[in-house]
Motif scaffolding. Structure first.
Motif, PDB file in Angstrom:
ATOM      1  N   ALA A  29       9.719  26.797  47.692  1.00 60.14           N
ATOM      2  CA  ALA A  29       9.628  26.978  46.314  1.00 60.14           C
ATOM      3  C   ALA A  29       8.700  27.965  46.031  1.00 60.14           C
ATOM      4  N   GLN A  30       7.498  27.901  46.730  1.00 64.58           N
ATOM      5  CA  GLN A  30       6.351  29.056  46.317  1.00 64.58           C
ATOM      6  C   GLN A  30       7.126  30.332  46.672  1.00 64.58           C
ATOM      7  N   THR A  31       7.438  30.401  47.746  1.00 66.40           N
ATOM      8  CA  THR A  31       8.328  31.965  48.402  1.00 66.40           C
ATOM      9  C   THR A  31       9.230  32.427  47.372  1.00 66.40           C
ATOM     10  N   ALA A  32      10.218  31.474  47.005  1.00 63.37           N
ATOM     11  CA  ALA A  32      11.164  31.862  45.829  1.00 63.37           C
ATOM     12  C   ALA A  32      10.546  32.331  44.598  1.00 63.37           C
ATOM     13  N   GLY A  33       9.371  31.642  44.140  1.00 64.77           N
ATOM     14  CA  GLY A  33       8.546  31.943  42.915  1.00 64.77           C
ATOM     15  C   GLY A  33       8.770  30.972  41.916  1.00 64.77           C
ATOM     16  N   TYR A  34       9.487  29.539  42.388  1.00 67.63           N
ATOM     17  CA  TYR A  34       9.606  28.736  41.507  1.00 67.63           C
ATOM     18  C   TYR A  34       8.903  27.388  41.997  1.00 67.63           C
ATOM     19  N   SER A  35       8.901  26.377  40.988  1.00 65.58           N
ATOM     20  CA  SER A  35       8.185  25.124  41.386  1.00 65.58           C
ATOM     21  C   SER A  35       9.155  24.396  42.305  1.00 65.58           C
ATOM     22  N   GLU A  36       8.556  23.263  42.741  1.00 65.95           N
ATOM     23  CA  GLU A  36       9.413  22.534  43.492  1.00 65.95           C
ATOM     24  C   GLU A  36      10.356  21.455  42.883  1.00 65.95           C
ATOM     25  N   ALA A  37      10.170  21.559  41.425  1.00 68.29           N
ATOM     26  CA  ALA A  37      11.031  20.723  40.712  1.00 68.29           C
ATOM     27  C   ALA A  37      12.291  21.422  40.379  1.00 68.29           C
ATOM     28  N   MET A  38      12.229  22.901  40.382  1.00 63.37           N
ATOM     29  CA  MET A  38      13.338  23.873  40.198  1.00 63.37           C
ATOM     30  C   MET A  38      14.095  23.661  41.522  1.00 63.37           C
ATOM     31  N   LEU A  39      13.372  23.725  42.781  1.00 65.01           N
ATOM     32  CA  LEU A  39      14.244  23.462  43.656  1.00 65.01           C
ATOM     33  C   LEU A  39      15.155  22.318  43.843  1.00 65.01           C
ATOM     34  N   TYR A  40      14.356  21.106  43.433  1.00 61.68           N
ATOM     35  CA  TYR A  40      15.048  19.798  43.353  1.00 61.68           C
ATOM     36  C   TYR A  40      16.301  19.809  42.413  1.00 61.68           C
ATOM     37  N   LYS A  41      16.135  20.766  41.419  1.00 59.42           N
ATOM     38  CA  LYS A  41      17.226  20.652  40.536  1.00 59.42           C
ATOM     39  C   LYS A  41      18.462  21.355  40.908  1.00 59.42           C
ATOM     40  N   HIS A  42      18.464  21.955  42.179  1.00 56.02           N
ATOM     41  CA  HIS A  42      19.475  22.496  42.992  1.00 56.02           C
ATOM     42  C   HIS A  42      20.092  22.000  44.139  1.00 56.02           C
ATOM     43  N   PHE A  43      19.060  21.246  44.833  1.00 60.41           N
ATOM     44  CA  PHE A  43      19.309  20.738  46.013  1.00 60.41           C
ATOM     45  C   PHE A  43      18.779  19.213  46.034  1.00 60.41           C
ATOM     46  N   ARG A  44      19.331  18.142  46.474  1.00 60.36           N
ATOM     47  CA  ARG A  44      18.839  17.044  46.899  1.00 60.36           C
ATOM     48  C   ARG A  44      17.842  16.560  47.663  1.00 60.36           C
ATOM     49  N   ASP A  45      17.766  17.585  48.861  1.00 60.53           N
ATOM     50  CA  ASP A  45      16.566  17.389  49.624  1.00 60.53           C
ATOM     51  C   ASP A  45      16.770  18.736  50.371  1.00 60.53           C
ATOM     52  N   LYS A  46      15.783  18.689  51.603  1.00 59.40           N
ATOM     53  CA  LYS A  46      15.548  20.003  52.699  1.00 59.40           C
ATOM     54  C   LYS A  46      17.102  19.999  53.333  1.00 59.40           C
ATOM     55  N   THR A  47      17.287  19.060  53.789  1.00 60.26           N
ATOM     56  CA  THR A  47      18.868  18.913  54.481  1.00 60.26           C
ATOM     57  C   THR A  47      19.981  19.563  53.686  1.00 60.26           C
ATOM     58  N   ASP A  48      20.091  19.306  52.416  1.00 60.90           N
ATOM     59  CA  ASP A  48      20.976  19.987  51.547  1.00 60.90           C
ATOM     60  C   ASP A  48      20.567  21.516  51.493  1.00 60.90           C
ATOM     61  N   LEU A  49      19.263  21.644  51.364  1.00 64.37           N
ATOM     62  CA  LEU A  49      19.092  23.313  51.284  1.00 64.37           C
ATOM     63  C   LEU A  49      19.382  24.045  52.632  1.00 64.37           C
ATOM     64  N   PHE A  50      19.263  23.226  53.741  1.00 62.43           N
ATOM     65  CA  PHE A  50      19.456  23.846  55.002  1.00 62.43           C
ATOM     66  C   PHE A  50      20.865  24.148  55.250  1.00 62.43           C
ATOM     67  N   ARG A  51      21.765  23.120  54.791  1.00 62.36           N
ATOM     68  CA  ARG A  51      23.098  23.270  54.794  1.00 62.36           C
ATOM     69  C   ARG A  51      23.653  24.657  54.240  1.00 62.36           C
ATOM     70  N   SER A  52      22.873  24.709  52.891  1.00 62.35           N
ATOM     71  CA  SER A  52      23.180  25.736  51.885  1.00 62.35           C
ATOM     72  C   SER A  52      22.917  27.149  52.749  1.00 62.35           C
ATOM     73  N   VAL A  53      21.712  27.268  53.651  1.00 60.42           N
ATOM     74  CA  VAL A  53      21.216  28.329  54.203  1.00 60.42           C
ATOM     75  C   VAL A  53      22.423  28.690  55.320  1.00 60.42           C
ATOM     76  N   LEU A  54      22.711  27.793  56.093  1.00 57.54           N
ATOM     77  CA  LEU A  54      23.857  27.940  57.076  1.00 57.54           C
ATOM     78  C   LEU A  54      25.049  28.353  56.338  1.00 57.54           C
ATOM     79  N   ALA A  55      25.444  27.948  55.328  1.00 59.07           N
ATOM     80  CA  ALA A  55      26.664  28.445  54.938  1.00 59.07           C
ATOM     81  C   ALA A  55      26.383  29.891  54.109  1.00 59.07           C
ATOM     82  N   GLU A  56      25.451  30.069  53.530  1.00 58.62           N
ATOM     83  CA  GLU A  56      25.387  31.161  52.697  1.00 58.62           C
ATOM     84  C   GLU A  56      24.400  32.367  53.209  1.00 58.62           C
TER      85      GLU A  56
END
Length: 187
Positions: A29-56
């Motif tokens: 979240a810090q690297t993206a320039g956002y809060s952790e709350a913003m991260l969780y607004k878009h992703f359930r957890d780190k695994t969900d985010l990992f799947r998005s990284v793999l796909a996108e």
């Protein structure tokens, strides 16, 4: 670019540098320039985010395999195999630094495997198998070809080259044409 895309791009960067296990949602979240709350607004957890990284964020191996499987005869077989090998090499080179840290502990691997819900490393293998099966149905490869073994040989070679490049910290050599030609000789 919206916050979601920036978070996925930041996650890819952090995961490449630190591996999945050490990439915290806070740092992402810090690297993206956002809060952790913003991260969780878009992703359930780190695994969900990992799947998005793999796909996108990684080379579009899955989308290409789906496209080739739907219309395998559009291009010459060799061209398709070179394309698959080139994307396989790029995919594994990009994903290896991200995924390797999951193997640092059996507990982490088990937990991650359960959370991926069927979207694990077998997915590209299934995609190549399905594509080769479509080619076999067109008669462009021998009817007796073991498409599962052929897919494993191609992706296994791509994975090995990615492993070597990652281990040696070198740019990977593009073996796509050689791999495709060797595979094609057996098909």
């Amino acid at each position: 670019m919206g916050s979601r895309e920036e978070i996925v791009a930041a996650a890819a960067k952090v995961m490449r540098e630190q591996g999945y296990a050490h990439a915290t949602t806070k740092v992402i979240a810090q690297t993206a320039g956002y809060s952790e709350a913003m991260l969780y607004k878009h992703f359930r957890d780190k695994t969900d985010l990992f799947r998005s990284v793999l796909a996108e964020e990684l080379p579009a191996l899955g989308a290409t395999l789906a496209e080739l499987t739907a219309d395998p005869g559009r291009a010459p077989l060799r061209d398709n195999l070179v394309r698959v090998a080139r994307l396989g090499l790029a995919f594994y080179v990009d994903s290896f630094p991200i995924a390797v840290s999951m193997f640092s502990s059996r507990e982490l691997l088990r937990s991650h495997r359960e959370r991926l819900r069927g979207h694990g490393p077998h997915t590209p293998l299934k995609g190549v198998t399905d594509y080769l099966r479509a080619e076999r149905q067109l008669g462009r490869i021998k009817a007796e070809t073991d498409v599962e073994a052929a897919a494993a040989l191609l992706l296994g070679a791509c994975f090995q080259q990615a492993f070597l490049a990652t281990f040696e910290e070198t740019e990977p050599t593009d073996h796509a044409e050689r791999l495709a030609d060797v595979l094609l000789a057996g098909l």
